[in-house]
Write a protein that holds these residues in place. Structure first.
Motif, short mmCIF file in Angstrom:
data_model
loop_
_atom_site.label_atom_id
_atom_site.label_comp_id
_atom_site.label_asym_id
_atom_site.label_seq_id
_atom_site.Cartn_x
_atom_site.Cartn_y
_atom_site.Cartn_z
N VAL A 45 0.84 -1.20 0.00
CA VAL A 45 0.00 0.00 0.00
C VAL A 45 0.87 1.25 0.00
CG1 VAL A 45 -1.62 1.35 1.37
CG2 VAL A 45 -1.98 -1.11 1.09
N ARG A 46 1.82 1.30 0.89
CA ARG A 46 2.68 2.50 0.99
C ARG A 46 3.53 2.66 -0.27
NH1 ARG A 46 3.22 0.37 6.18
NH2 ARG A 46 5.42 -0.21 5.91
N LEU A 47 4.01 1.53 -0.82
CA LEU A 47 4.86 1.60 -2.01
C LEU A 47 4.08 2.09 -3.22
CD1 LEU A 47 7.74 0.85 -3.08
CD2 LEU A 47 6.75 -1.34 -3.77
N LEU A 48 2.89 1.58 -3.39
CA LEU A 48 2.08 1.99 -4.55
C LEU A 48 1.66 3.45 -4.44
CD1 LEU A 48 -0.12 -1.23 -4.93
CD2 LEU A 48 1.55 -0.37 -6.58
N GLU A 49 1.35 3.87 -3.25
CA GLU A 49 1.00 5.28 -3.08
C GLU A 49 2.20 6.18 -3.35
OE1 GLU A 49 -2.79 5.20 -0.05
OE2 GLU A 49 -0.81 5.60 0.80
N ALA A 50 3.37 5.74 -2.91
CA ALA A 50 4.58 6.52 -3.17
C ALA A 50 4.88 6.59 -4.67
CB ALA A 50 5.76 5.91 -2.42
N ALA A 51 4.44 5.60 -5.40
CA ALA A 51 4.67 5.57 -6.85
C ALA A 51 3.57 6.30 -7.62
CB ALA A 51 4.77 4.13 -7.32
N GLY A 52 2.65 6.92 -6.89
CA GLY A 52 1.63 7.74 -7.54
C GLY A 52 0.35 7.02 -7.88
N TYR A 53 0.05 5.93 -7.19
CA TYR A 53 -1.19 5.20 -7.45
C TYR A 53 -2.22 5.47 -6.36
CZ TYR A 53 1.06 2.40 -11.09
OH TYR A 53 1.69 2.00 -12.23
N GLU A 54 -3.46 5.40 -6.76
CA GLU A 54 -4.57 5.46 -5.81
C GLU A 54 -5.06 4.03 -5.58
OE1 GLU A 54 -8.71 7.88 -5.16
OE2 GLU A 54 -8.32 7.09 -7.14
N ILE A 55 -4.99 3.58 -4.33
CA ILE A 55 -5.31 2.19 -3.99
C ILE A 55 -6.81 1.99 -3.90
CG2 ILE A 55 -4.97 0.33 -2.32
CD1 ILE A 55 -2.39 1.23 -3.54
N ARG A 56 -7.27 0.96 -4.56
CA ARG A 56 -8.65 0.53 -4.41
C ARG A 56 -8.66 -0.91 -3.91
NH1 ARG A 56 -11.89 3.19 -9.60
NH2 ARG A 56 -10.98 5.28 -9.39
N LEU A 57 -9.70 -1.24 -3.15
CA LEU A 57 -9.82 -2.57 -2.57
C LEU A 57 -11.20 -3.13 -2.88
CD1 LEU A 57 -8.44 -1.72 0.99
CD2 LEU A 57 -7.17 -2.86 -0.83
N LEU A 58 -11.30 -4.46 -2.94
CA LEU A 58 -12.61 -5.07 -3.08
C LEU A 58 -13.43 -4.83 -1.81
CD1 LEU A 58 -11.74 -8.57 -4.65
CD2 LEU A 58 -12.65 -6.56 -5.82
N GLU A 59 -14.73 -4.72 -1.97
CA GLU A 59 -15.58 -4.52 -0.80
C GLU A 59 -15.52 -5.73 0.13
OE1 GLU A 59 -19.55 -3.47 -1.84
OE2 GLU A 59 -18.95 -1.67 -2.97
N ARG A 60 -15.33 -6.90 -0.46
CA ARG A 60 -15.24 -8.13 0.33
C ARG A 60 -14.13 -8.98 -0.24
NH1 ARG A 60 -17.31 -13.43 0.57
NH2 ARG A 60 -17.87 -14.11 2.69
N GLN A 61 -13.20 -9.41 0.62
CA GLN A 61 -12.07 -10.20 0.15
C GLN A 61 -12.56 -11.45 -0.56
OE1 GLN A 61 -10.88 -13.39 1.34
NE2 GLN A 61 -9.01 -13.37 0.10
N GLN A 62 -11.90 -11.77 -1.68
CA GLN A 62 -12.32 -12.91 -2.48
C GLN A 62 -11.15 -13.87 -2.69
OE1 GLN A 62 -15.39 -13.96 -3.70
NE2 GLN A 62 -14.11 -15.78 -4.04
N CYS A 63 -11.33 -15.12 -2.27
CA CYS A 63 -10.33 -16.17 -2.46
C CYS A 63 -10.38 -16.65 -3.91
CB CYS A 63 -10.62 -17.32 -1.51
SG CYS A 63 -9.53 -18.74 -1.69
N CYS A 64 -9.24 -17.10 -4.41
CA CYS A 64 -9.15 -17.59 -5.79
C CYS A 64 -9.39 -19.09 -5.90
CB CYS A 64 -7.78 -17.28 -6.38
SG CYS A 64 -6.42 -18.12 -5.52
N GLY A 65 -9.30 -19.82 -4.77
CA GLY A 65 -9.51 -21.27 -4.79
C GLY A 65 -8.24 -22.09 -4.87
N LEU A 66 -7.07 -21.47 -4.67
CA LEU A 66 -5.79 -22.16 -4.85
C LEU A 66 -5.71 -23.47 -4.09
CD1 LEU A 66 -2.77 -22.33 -5.70
CD2 LEU A 66 -2.27 -21.01 -3.63
N THR A 67 -6.00 -23.44 -2.79
CA THR A 67 -5.79 -24.65 -1.99
C THR A 67 -6.78 -25.75 -2.37
OG1 THR A 67 -7.21 -23.77 -0.22
CG2 THR A 67 -4.84 -23.34 -0.06
N TRP A 68 -7.94 -25.37 -2.83
CA TRP A 68 -8.90 -26.36 -3.33
C TRP A 68 -8.38 -26.99 -4.62
CZ3 TRP A 68 -10.48 -22.23 -0.46
CH2 TRP A 68 -11.41 -22.46 0.57
N ILE A 69 -7.74 -26.18 -5.47
CA ILE A 69 -7.19 -26.70 -6.72
C ILE A 69 -6.08 -27.71 -6.44
CG2 ILE A 69 -5.92 -26.08 -8.81
CD1 ILE A 69 -7.33 -23.35 -8.69
#
Length: 945
Positions: free
Chosen positions: A736-760
């Protein structure tokens, strides 16, 4: 030990396994798993052995020969199993020298020779000889794994045989054992008296006219027995003669091979031509300049390599569809440049490029070396090694290639050409439709026509791989009846009972017998029956997918910057290699030997130590994806059935982490209590020697929502994978701090979403598909809006890049795959980013396996180079690999994998080095085994150490 003797009381029922065990031979394996592993080599042929023996010493080899002779069991010697012609498979005992008999006995710098055991890997010998300024001359493309014994058996040559000679030209002495139990040494400085050898001398003496006129006509005449070495004027050189006899006359116990001076300077000229035939036309004009290599490479192979590894993977090449690599070697760079200029002027090439950078040279040679694997995927149908390495005198090569290409058209086949054009040797992979109703008949017809064509040009059916099962039957099209009769008489002198590699060279098997299937159309592996992964690259056909493996065995080589295959590097067991696993899966599809389908014990034993690292995806030239195959096997095996405990806990870790998040402090306290921790490990199927990760007391999403400060700049979605969300929040906060220092505006998902890796990874694909679909649904609006999605955990990001497309039949999944980025990919060219000055500092970086194999690591290296640090990139795998390394039964292998590259690199760098590892499992492994706190790239670039 004393050589065991099998006396007259030996049971004569033919039970060779019992005989071997009685003789005290230690590594004897007649299991269906071992027989499946050794049922094929790198050829099209499949032959089930009776038993596999991996001898430890000479006494055991004597015992094996005695047991085979007494029980009448065939014996086939095997090195790395990379034989293209079916030379290393047999119905009886397969004698694998690579496991135990792989030592370099001595190197004599004065005589420039090396004494080796037959299982020594070519590259290992080169590594020992190189500091002395020496090398072993022949260098096949499989040099990273082929054995010297196997090279001698087939008379292997390779790229630089043009300058340094064939295996037959580099044999100083051989230690041999016949099936009669007679041991003798032959060589330049060895005088041996033997009735057997005198019989051979008399046989040649009685047929001098045939030998002088039919043998040794040009350098790559490898087919048949090379009887020219036995001529009186050649000094009756039995050692050189034995090279290329394919294990049909004697067992090689050891060898003394010549070493040559390795010139310190190399100059590579790449010449381009409109076609491969036109490239071949100009070879004779190049040979007078004495290159050590003159290799032909087709444009199609270059394009397949570029498609597999990215546009930047191929250095600039001059325009054309056929290329010659011309390599010159010497002591003076200026002299080589002048010689190279003369080569260009004489070549008649369309274009050329001088390559003097060793790094760039190695990349170009890698493309050439992977030609066999790359060529197999160059057409709509798999291309196969049926007519692989014919050779003609170089002055005939251009005309031969034109007529050969016409022959392909006549048979409605396609072939991808490459090879040792300076020697007139042509490699080709052809898309034979073997599984078609008339596939075998068409195969035989083409081979017969191809053999007739090669013979009409004074050629040899084999130029370096031997005849094996693929060409032995065709030898009467090349040799006179008198010569064929000589082969039979030579065989009778050494092996009258025909027990050594029967069916090869003498009394051969038909070329269309013992052909293995290509797996396509296996009913249980088709999409309608599986309902698992989509296997898009193989049209949904699991049988076709596992038959991507052709057996070339790159997975047996020690990785440099690559990954494949970490478990094999730890155990050195064939079953733990990508090739070994593919062989067992192919046998499952075949159904004769491994007959239990998805639940076959052989399949699960072979897959047990697969780390699902996906190293094969990036490193295997044919694109094998063993992690995907393992997921599918687990899915089919356990769907609707009781699973191992670890699948319910580790395989669903993000679910449990989400439930635990509100009580993370209490959970951490409980897991620090020895009794509860012990019980927790047992329930989860975790090895008791493993530490348990601590849950984050505040999830990353909550922390990031509070700590974001920027209200402007380029928008970026920072996707919180489950490991960043619930465990490794420090890396997320740094990002978060690195991206902001690089001039980005951070956006986040309203609810964290798993990709399913461990199930795969645990084969719970139904729920994995639901999670992947939900991730695609949440991320697609950002991607569609042109907002980059950045992930911090490589394995989870790799799911979005590749696995989600295989799980979800939704075009948005492919769009999301193109819209997700690693942190380095986003920042590498970002001018606003200020990186810390780490000049004078050593940074050891462990790329996560999925970074190296799926995502790419070039952007990370570019960012790290900007810091000014001395960067040490570690190859291979950390050994933890998600749930693999913590599961009970995997600890020892996990540690052994870490000890192949990662832990030695960290120890060598010293305590002041910074260790960077983006993978959560990599950092956990380093903490567990080395007490080293590794940092994420985001933390390093933010100045955290």
């Amino acid at each position: 030990m004393t050589t065991p003797r099998l006396d007259d009381r030996l049971d004569t029922t033919g039970d060779v396994v019992a005989a071997l065990e009685r003789a005290g031979v230690r590594d004897v394996d007649s299991s269906s798993l071992a027989r499946a592993l050794y049922s094929s080599d790198a050829s099209l042929y499949r032959v089930e052995p009776t038993v596999v023996v991996r001898p430890h010493d000479l006494d055991e080899i004597h015992a094996v020969v005695e047991a085979c002779r007494t029980t009448g069991t065939p014996l086939t010697s095997r090195g790395a199993g990379t034989s293209i012609a079916g030379n290393a498979i047999g119905t009886g005992v397969v004698l694998d020298f690579s496991r135990h008999m792989n030592r370099i006995i001595a190197i004599d710098e004065a005589t420039r020779t090396a004494e080796v055991q037959p299982g020594v890997v070519h590259a290992a010998l080169q590594r020992v000889a190189a500091p002395l300024g020496l090398r072993y001359g022949p260098d096949p493309s499989t040099h990273t794994r082929c054995t010297v014994g196997g090279m001698i058996g087939n008379n292997a040559c390779g790229n630089r045989a043009l300058g340094y000679g064939r295996s037959a030209d580099n044999v100083a002495a051989l230690d041999l054992l016949t099936m009669a139990g007679e041991r003798f040494q032959v060589g330049r400085d060895v005088v041996v008296t033997s009735d057997r050898l005198e019989g051979l001398r008399s046989l040649v003496g009685a047929n001098l006219s045939t030998v002088r006129t039919e043998f040794g006509r040009f350098g790559r005449q490898v087919s048949g027995y090379s009887l020219e070495h036995l001529l009186p004027e050649r000094g009756f050189d039995v050692a050189s003669f034995m090279a290329g006899t394919e294990g049909t006359l004697a067992v090689t116990l050891g060898a003394t091979v010549d070493l040559v001076r390795d010139a310190p300077v190399r100059h590579l000229v790449v010449l381009s031509f409109p076609s491969m035939a036109e490239a071949a036309d100009h070879v004779p004009a190049i040979l007078p300049f004495e290159p050590i290599a003159c290799e032909g490479l087709g444009g199609r192979i270059v394009e397949v390599y570029r498609a597999a590894h990215g546009a930047s993977s191929v250095p600039d090449l001059p325009s054309g569809d056929g290329f010659l690599y011309v390599e010159l070697a010497g002591d003076d760079a200026a002299e080589l440049q002048a010689q190279a200029d003369r080569v260009v002027r004489a070549s008649g090439a369309l274009g050329h490029r001088h390559v003097t950078s060793p790094i760039e040279q190695s990349v170009l040679w890698r493309i050439r070396e992977e030609g066999a694997g790359l060529a197999s995927r160059a057409w709509d149908r798999p291309a196969l090694a049926g007519w692989e390495d014919a050779a003609v005198p170089p002055e005939h090569l251009g005309r031969y290639l034109r007529e050969f290409e016409d022959l392909l058209v006549q048979h409605d086949l396609h072939g991808t050409l490459f090879g040792h054009f300076g020697d007139g040797c042509v490699h080709v992979r052809i898309d034979f439709p073997l599984d078609a109703p008339d596939g075998h008949r068409g195969f035989r017809s083409f081979l017969t026509d191809a053999a007739t064509l090669a013979a009409s040009h004074g050629g040899s059916f084999s130029g370096e791989h031997g005849d094996g099962r693929a060409r032995s039957e065709l030898l009467p099209l090349m040799y006179s009846p008198e010569a064929i009769g000589l082969f039979e008489q030579v065989k009778h002198v050494f092996d009258p009972e025909d027990l050594l590699n029967p069916g090869v060279l003498v009394r051969p098997r038909p070329v269309d017998s013992d052909l293995r299937g290509l797996g396509a159309g296996w009913p249980a592996g088709l999409p309608a029956g599986r309902k698992g992964l989509r296997l898009l690259h193989d049209d949904g056909d699991f049988g076709a997918a596992v038959h991507r493996c052709t057996g070339v065995g790159k997975c047996l080589a020690a990785p440099a910057s690559g990954v494949m295959c970490p478990s094999f590097q730890a155990t050195r067991n064939e079953k733990d290699s990508t090739r070994g696993r593919a062989r067992v899966l192919q046998e499952m599809v075949d159904g004769r030997l491994v007959d239990g389908g998805w639940s076959s014990p052989e399949v699960h034993e072979a897959l047990d130590l697969c780390l699902s690292c996906k190293g094969c995806v990036g490193d295997c030239p044919t694109g094998v994806d063993m992690a995907t195959y393992k997921s599918e096997v687990l899915h089919q095996t356990y769907r609707g059935r009781l699973r191992p405990r670890s699948h319910y806990i580790l395989g669903r870790l993000p679910f449990w982490a989400r439930l635990t998040a509100p009580i993370a402090r209490l959970a951490n306290l409980a897991l620090r209590m020895p009794g509860l921790a012990h019980v927790g490990r047992w329930i989860a199927g975790v090895d008791q020697r493993r530490s348990l990760p601590q849950f984050a007391t505040r999830t990353f999403s909550k922390v990031a929502a509070d700590e974001r400060t920027s209200t402007g700049g380029d928008p970026v979605l920072l996707w919180a994978d489950s490991f960043t969300e619930y465990f490794s929040t420090d890396a997320g906060r740094a990002a978060v701090r690195l991206l902001e220092a690089a001039g980005y505006e951070i956006r986040l998902l309203e609810r964290q979403q798993c990709c399913g890796l461990t199930w795969i990874s645990t084969g719970q694909l139904d729920h994995a598909a639901e999670l992947a679909a939900a991730a695609v649904d949440q991320l697609h609006p950002y991607v569609e809006a042109g907002i980059p999605v950045v992930g911090l955990e490589p394995s989870c990001l790799a799911v979005l890049r590749t696995d989600a497309v295989e799980l979800v039949d939704d075009p948005r999944a492919a769009e999301v795959a193109k819209g997700v980025f690693t942190l380095a990919e986003l920042l590498a060219d970002r001018e606003e980013l200020e990186v810390p000055d780490l000049s004078g500092q050593t940074v050891v970086v462990q790329p996560h396996c999925h970074q190296a194999s799926v995502l790419g690591f070039d952007a990370d290296l570019r960012l790290l180079s900007r810091t000014g640090a001395h960067v040490v990139r570690v190859g291979g795998c950390c050994g933890l690999a998600g749930n693999f390394g913590v599961e009970k039964g995997h600890y020892e292998v996990s540690v052994a994998v870490a000890e192949t590259q990662l832990l030695p690199a960290v120890r060598e760098a010293g305590p002041d080095a910074i260790v960077v590892a983006d993978g959560f499992s990599c950092r956990m492994q380093l903490d567990d085994l080395a007490d080293v706190r590794a940092v994420h790239l985001a933390q390093l670039l933010l100045g955290e150490r």
